[in-house]
Design a protein around this motif. Structure first.
Motif, PDB file in Angstrom:
ATOM      1  N   SER A  92       0.762  -1.304  -0.007  1.00 47.38           N
ATOM      2  CA  SER A  92       0.034  -0.042  -0.025  1.00 47.38           C
ATOM      3  C   SER A  92       0.918   1.369   0.014  1.00 47.38           C
ATOM      4  O   SER A  92       1.669   1.428   0.778  1.00 47.38           O
ATOM      5  CB  SER A  92      -0.923   0.088   1.120  1.00 47.38           C
ATOM      6  OG  SER A  92      -0.121   0.038   2.548  1.00 47.38           O
ATOM      7  N   GLN A 102      -0.226   5.225  -0.395  1.00 53.61           N
ATOM      8  CA  GLN A 102      -1.434   6.090  -0.738  1.00 53.61           C
ATOM      9  C   GLN A 102      -1.008   7.652  -1.059  1.00 53.61           C
ATOM     10  O   GLN A 102      -0.225   8.201   0.065  1.00 53.61           O
ATOM     11  CB  GLN A 102      -2.235   6.039   0.354  1.00 53.61           C
ATOM     12  CG  GLN A 102      -3.123   4.699   0.643  1.00 53.61           C
ATOM     13  CD  GLN A 102      -4.055   4.592  -0.505  1.00 53.61           C
ATOM     14  OE1 GLN A 102      -4.757   5.507  -0.860  1.00 53.61           O
ATOM     15  NE2 GLN A 102      -4.214   3.333  -0.941  1.00 53.61           N
ATOM     16  N   ILE A 137      -5.761   3.035  -7.602  1.00 52.35           N
ATOM     17  CA  ILE A 137      -5.181   2.781  -6.216  1.00 52.35           C
ATOM     18  C   ILE A 137      -4.413   3.845  -5.635  1.00 52.35           C
ATOM     19  O   ILE A 137      -3.980   3.644  -4.492  1.00 52.35           O
ATOM     20  CB  ILE A 137      -3.851   1.515  -6.533  1.00 52.35           C
ATOM     21  CG1 ILE A 137      -2.860   2.107  -7.535  1.00 52.35           C
ATOM     22  CG2 ILE A 137      -4.397   0.251  -6.904  1.00 52.35           C
ATOM     23  CD1 ILE A 137      -1.422   1.327  -7.578  1.00 52.35           C
ATOM     24  N   THR A 173      -6.296  -5.388  -6.345  1.00 47.72           N
ATOM     25  CA  THR A 173      -6.437  -4.363  -5.555  1.00 47.72           C
ATOM     26  C   THR A 173      -5.906  -4.571  -4.090  1.00 47.72           C
ATOM     27  O   THR A 173      -5.391  -3.994  -3.204  1.00 47.72           O
ATOM     28  CB  THR A 173      -7.983  -3.859  -5.480  1.00 47.72           C
ATOM     29  OG1 THR A 173      -8.339  -3.615  -6.756  1.00 47.72           O
ATOM     30  CG2 THR A 173      -8.075  -2.682  -4.787  1.00 47.72           C
ATOM     31  N   ARG A 174      -6.409  -5.916  -3.744  1.00 43.40           N
ATOM     32  CA  ARG A 174      -6.117  -6.335  -2.442  1.00 43.40           C
ATOM     33  C   ARG A 174      -4.377  -6.391  -2.018  1.00 43.40           C
ATOM     34  O   ARG A 174      -4.100  -6.192  -1.168  1.00 43.40           O
ATOM     35  CB  ARG A 174      -6.803  -7.610  -1.871  1.00 43.40           C
ATOM     36  CG  ARG A 174      -8.249  -7.974  -1.804  1.00 43.40           C
ATOM     37  CD  ARG A 174      -8.577  -7.436  -0.235  1.00 43.40           C
ATOM     38  NE  ARG A 174      -7.756  -7.934   0.841  1.00 43.40           N
ATOM     39  CZ  ARG A 174      -8.183  -8.896   1.194  1.00 43.40           C
ATOM     40  NH1 ARG A 174      -9.060  -9.818   0.865  1.00 43.40           N
ATOM     41  NH2 ARG A 174      -7.348  -9.257   2.338  1.00 43.40           N
ATOM     42  N   HIS A 197      -2.353  -4.880  -3.743  1.00 46.05           N
ATOM     43  CA  HIS A 197      -1.913  -3.360  -3.340  1.00 46.05           C
ATOM     44  C   HIS A 197      -2.120  -2.882  -2.094  1.00 46.05           C
ATOM     45  O   HIS A 197      -1.059  -2.478  -1.358  1.00 46.05           O
ATOM     46  CB  HIS A 197      -2.331  -2.241  -4.540  1.00 46.05           C
ATOM     47  CG  HIS A 197      -2.055  -0.968  -4.084  1.00 46.05           C
ATOM     48  ND1 HIS A 197      -0.877  -0.581  -4.496  1.00 46.05           N
ATOM     49  CD2 HIS A 197      -2.915  -0.136  -3.531  1.00 46.05           C
ATOM     50  CE1 HIS A 197      -0.803   0.858  -4.135  1.00 46.05           C
ATOM     51  NE2 HIS A 197      -2.194   1.112  -3.452  1.00 46.05           N
ATOM     52  N   GLN A 198      -3.259  -3.290  -1.615  1.00 45.82           N
ATOM     53  CA  GLN A 198      -3.577  -2.527  -0.265  1.00 45.82           C
ATOM     54  C   GLN A 198      -2.774  -3.080   0.924  1.00 45.82           C
ATOM     55  O   GLN A 198      -2.539  -2.740   1.830  1.00 45.82           O
ATOM     56  CB  GLN A 198      -4.965  -2.807   0.098  1.00 45.82           C
ATOM     57  CG  GLN A 198      -6.005  -1.831  -0.647  1.00 45.82           C
ATOM     58  CD  GLN A 198      -7.569  -2.222  -0.804  1.00 45.82           C
ATOM     59  OE1 GLN A 198      -7.637  -3.489  -0.430  1.00 45.82           O
ATOM     60  NE2 GLN A 198      -8.167  -1.505  -1.362  1.00 45.82           N
TER      61      GLN A 198
END
Lengths: 615, 345
Positions: free
Chosen positions: B2, B4, B43, B190-191, B193-194
């Motif tokens: 992740s 952000q 993302i 996506t998971r 990446h998170q």
């Protein structure tokens, strides 16, 4: 009783014993003490590849040779004046290198029946007693007994622990012999055993016992002194080769503003660079002990791609494993420093012995036409400048650079007139941070006058681009397999490396006339031997000169014209003839080779003999 | 992993390059590329902070088609290069694209060490159970007895179970998806990446030239409901066309049961990604489905996810702590060392 003091100019001493006897530490301590008196010196540690080779055997002998002088010193000496032999094996291995009237300081406890047998002496023969050492001055000391005696009040220590301090007795005795004080070693012991009071006190006690033994025993009536050397004025310290490499990298990092990332895998004799650099996190250094040699260089490539100064360190076998990744770095055209501390090869070879046999590997040892600049260090302190220079070339020419050192330089020590940080020339680094006005799209392989491409690192908006190991179109960097383009790119990659010759200093002669009979060309650790041999012959009136190459690829652009001024060129190397082949190839010169490949340095004496035949 | 930050509104198109995509027509890689491009704008990472690193193989051409930073490196070493990059630049979003040969065979060593160190990166392994770029030899994930160009009488190698290998290396995020299920793949990406830490994602990918249909049984309409088990956190392990089958734990053994006749969803294994021990059992549900009865369905989704320190963070922290306690390094002090002497002219 009274002792005389005799002043000597030049002394070569060898501390030799079992690999568990602490001879390396003893040698280093005496070196340090000597250096701090301003005496010039050179060292040659020589130890087995095994951590604990079988005790008492010939292969288990570990030695530390130190030459110190009130004159300038460039080699650790061909023959010893003093041999400290902690056991029979140490005597047997080193006797051939002791001068005829040299002194032997023998620990008689190491010459008992068992030790004599382990050293392969015939049953019943003891060299200390059979007259075979006639001509040498043999000083017999029962070091073990005297050490135990000195520690008789240290009841908490077992016999094994007491015996471990034997080397301190010898060191104390040698300090007495050369009229030294004990303070440097006492300070060292305090730092090392500060929290272990008993061990500290016992070591100091034995050190003093050794010193007092010299003082109170009637046998020794002469002490020796070597005066300060006439080195150029300045402040000096003692430095070892791998340590100097680490410092050179740190200095280059500070003066370029690039953080260091060292990706590496432990290998003898290069690991000390990792050990050294890992201490200096306060300089923002990242050291990464990777899972293997390949990951070492690959991680360094990743870091360089991200805008760090990627470095990888290794020795011959590791160098072989890194070849493919070096090719990638050549294709990516990113800065990278690859340090090879050469050792005896091929394969695992002689891990702790020295050799210069990886030059061809550095030049040609990759798939495809894969040119890389090569730079070589000549002495322990020279490693500092060479590391600094390797970084400069890597970042200013966007190229991986190979730095060659070897085991002899890596572990050798010498006095170093260290520079001031302010006096080091700044290393300019240019990152590309945005598109120019006339640029529509970023061209990662568009080149400047040096044929150098821009360094655009991830995180820079607008310059997103892809690079890789496939052949690429010039300028755009897009994958391209066209015949003409490949020819062009092969040529450009070569020319880019060749062009570095315009940005390095011209070659200078180390000594001797500019025109003459014989020119000796060396590179790397043969520096001291060549320099000393050539100096001796020059004093005798011979026409001989010496050039020592730091820049091995490309060569300094005036090297060809220097060579033309001499009737003969001799290239001594600790290999089977590598630089000599390249010089013949590049300059069409009938250069002669002198090669020795025995895991030890070439001596001054043998070079003088070889040269005399040519002069 | 992740990372952000605020990114301007981008679309999948912004992540495409001007380079012609050169995979074989019909290759599963096209779908994976499309899903990655679709996921990227969401993302929350500016595209200049995204780096895609690949090794060698068909899948490894991936970076050329992504308008981010990228490196097409050498065989098996993408993981090692990514490790160095992430260690030096922790703020970047680093994606590794690899295949079954690249990551499990020539690069197997770097794969396990990347996972063990838990660099905060995403590793996508396109598993097609064949060597495509070298034109059809068996791979370390090919089933036994496989007839290929290099094994005309059948392969004799036992294959890796990539997820079990990742689990053995202490990966902190382990998932499986496939090229033929875009929605599922997008969710898993996506998971991945998170997740903060190394995310290991195995993607079943069809090589329609050298190993066509390798995963057909999981991807085609007629069979997929009975062969695939879709994992959802907190939900019972139910599968089958009519959601009429499930997995129950009998001691340490998973058992396939029919629902009804006194067995309800409440009796089934409830999926918990955080359960270290159960994840190992789930990962080992890896039968050859063509064999006989008593087979297990193949699970898809996130098998395991845990939090532990990332290498690059601890590395940076160590440096910060040392600078905080000892102060920034002083070059003059370093060069001078502890003991010096002066020679006077």
């Amino acid at each position: 009783m009274s002792t005389k003091e005799q002043v000597l100019q030049d002394v070569v001493i060898k501390f030799a014993g079992d690999s568990g006897d602490g001879m390396q530490l003893t040698g280093q301590q005496f070196t340090n003490n000597t250096a701090l008196l301003g005496i010039d010196l050179a060292t040659f540690p020589d130890f087995p590849a095994e951590i604990r080779a079988p005790i008492g055997t010939l292969p288990g002998v570990s030695g530390f040779q130190l030459r110190f002088s009130s004159d300038r010193v460039f080699t650790p000496g061909d023959m010893c004046d003093v041999l400290v032999a902690m056991n029979a094996a140490a005597l047997k291995v080193n006797l051939k290198n002791l001068k005829r009237s040299g002194k032997i300081i023998a620990n008689i406890d190491g010459f008992d029946t068992k030790n004599l047998r382990l050293a392969n002496y015939t049953d019943g023969v003891n060299p200390l007693e059979d007259g075979s050492l006639e001509g040498f001055e043999v000083i017999k000391i029962d070091v073990t007994k005297l050490t135990r005696e000195a520690l008789k009040d240290f009841t908490e220590l077992g016999v094994k622990e007491r015996d471990r301090a034997k080397n301190m007795f010898v060191l104390g005795f040698i300090y007495w012999m050369y009229n030294r004080t004990l303070d440097t070693t006492i300070n060292f012991l305090k730092e090392k055993f500060g929290k272990k009071e008993v061990i500290l006190q016992s070591n100091i006690k034995v050190l003093q016992a050794g010193y007092n033994y010299g003082d109170t025993t009637e046998t020794f009536t002469t002490r020796y002194k070597v005066e300060k050397a006439k080195l150029p004025a300045g402040v000096y310290r003692s430095i070892m080769g791998n340590q100097a490499l680490a410092y050179g990298l740190i200095a280059a990092s500070e003066k370029s503003g690039l953080p260091i990332f060292l990706g590496t895998y432990p290998i003898t004799p290069a690991s000390d660079i990792l050990h050294e650099l890992s201490k200096y996190k306060s300089f923002g250094i990242r050291t990464y002990q990777a899972e293997d040699e390949i990951a070492g260089i690959a991680s360094a490539i990743g870091a360089s791609y991200g805008g760090s100064l990627g470095v990888t360190t290794t020795s011959g076998p590791g160098m072989a494993l890194k070849s493919e990744a070096m090719g990638l770095a050549v294709m990516l055209e990113i800065p990278l420093v690859i340090i090879n501390i050469q050792r005896g090869g091929p394969s695992t070879g002689l891990p702790t012995k020295t050799e210069q046999s990886d030059l061809m590997q550095a030049y040609y040892g990759r798939n495809g036409e894969c040119p890389m600049p090569i730079i070589a260090s000549a002495t322990p302190s020279d490693c500092f400048e060479v590391a600094y220079e390797a970084v400069r070339i890597a970042v200013q020419h966007m190229t991986p650079v190979i730095l060659l050192s070897d085991g002899y330089i890596a572990n050798g020590a010498e006095p170093w007139k260290f520079p001031k940080a302010d006096d080091l020339q700044k290393i300019e680094v240019k990152f590309k941070t945005s598109l120019n006005d006339n640029e529509e799209k970023f061209m990662p392989y568009l080149r400047d006058e040096k044929l150098v491409r821009p360094w655009a690192v991830p995180g820079t908006p607008g310059l997103e681009h892809r690079i890789g190991g496939l052949e690429k179109q010039n300028n755009t960097g897009n994958v391209n397999y066209e015949p003409e383009n490949h020819q062009l790119m092969v040529n450009i990659r070569q020319e880019k490396v060749d062009k570095i010759a315009e940005y390095i200093p011209e070659q200078k002669l180390d000594s001797g006339p500019e025109k003459g009979k014989v020119l000796v060309i060396g590179w790397g650790s043969t520096y001291g031997s060549i320099k000393s041999a050539v100096a001796e012959l020059q004093e005798q009136g011979y026409s001989v000169s010496h050039a020592h190459l730091r820049y091995v690829r490309p060569f300094p652009k005036n090297l060809g014209s220097i060579i033309k001024n001499f009737e003969t060129v001799l290239v001594p190397e600790i290999n089977n003839g590598q630089l000599v082949k390249i010089l013949r190839d590049v300059y069409m010169v009938d250069a002669k080779a002198y090669n020795k490949i025995m895991g030890v340095p070439i001596t001054k004496t043998e070079l003088v003999d070889v040269l005399k035949k040519m002069l | 992993m992740s990372t952000q930050t605020n990114a301007a509104a981008l679309t999948a198109k912004d992540f495409a390059t001007d380079q012609e995509v050169r995979w074989c027509p019909g290759c599963g890689d096209y779908s994976i590329l499309a899903q990655v491009q679709k996921v990227m704008p969401g993302i929350g990472v500016p595209k200049e902070n995204i780096v895609i690193i690949s090794g060698i193989g068909c899948s490894s051409r991936f970076p050329y088609y992504m308008n981010t930073y990228g490196m097409h490196s050498i065989h098996g070493r993408a993981t090692a290069i990514a490790s160095g990059l992430k260690a030096a630049r922790p703020e970047l979003s680093v994606w590794i694209v690899s295949g079954d040969g690249d990551s499990m065979s020539i690069g197997g060593n770097h794969t396990i060490h990347l996972l063990r160190r838990n660099f905060d990166v995403n590793m996508l392994v396109f598993n097609n159970q064949i060597y495509g770029l070298t034109k059809g030899q068996y791979s370390p994930t090919s089933e036994e007895h496989k007839i290929t160009k290099s094994t005309p009488f059948g392969s004799i190698d036992h294959p890796f179970n990539p997820l079990a290998l990742a689990m053995g290396a202490d990966a902190s995020f382990i998932a499986r998806s496939m090229d033929r299920d875009p929605k599922h793949l997008q969710t898993v990406l996506t998971r991945a990446h998170q997740h903060k830490g190394s995310s290991f994602v195995e993607i079943y990918q069809n090589c329609n030239i050298f190993n066509d249909g390798a995963f057909e049984i999981f991807t085609e309409k007629g069979t997929k409901q009975d062969t695939g088990l879709y994992l959802e956190q907190g939900q019972p392990l139910v599968f089958g066309a009519n959601k009429n089958k499930g997995i129950k734990l009998d001691g340490l053994n998973p058992v396939v049961v029919e629902l009804g006749n006194g067995i309800s969803a409440d009796d089934l294994w409830i999926h918990d990604e955080k359960d270290f021990y159960k994840a190992q059992i789930l990962i080992r549900m890896f039968d050859n489905l063509n064999k006989n009865e008593g087979f297990y369905p193949r699970p898809f989704g996130v098998f395991y996810q845990t939090e532990r320190a990332c290498y690059e963070d601890v590395m940076a922290m160590q440096i910060e702590e040392i600078i905080a306690t000892k102060g920034k390094g002083n070059l003059d002090k370093l060069l001078r060392g502890k003991e010096v002497w002066e020679i006077v002219a």
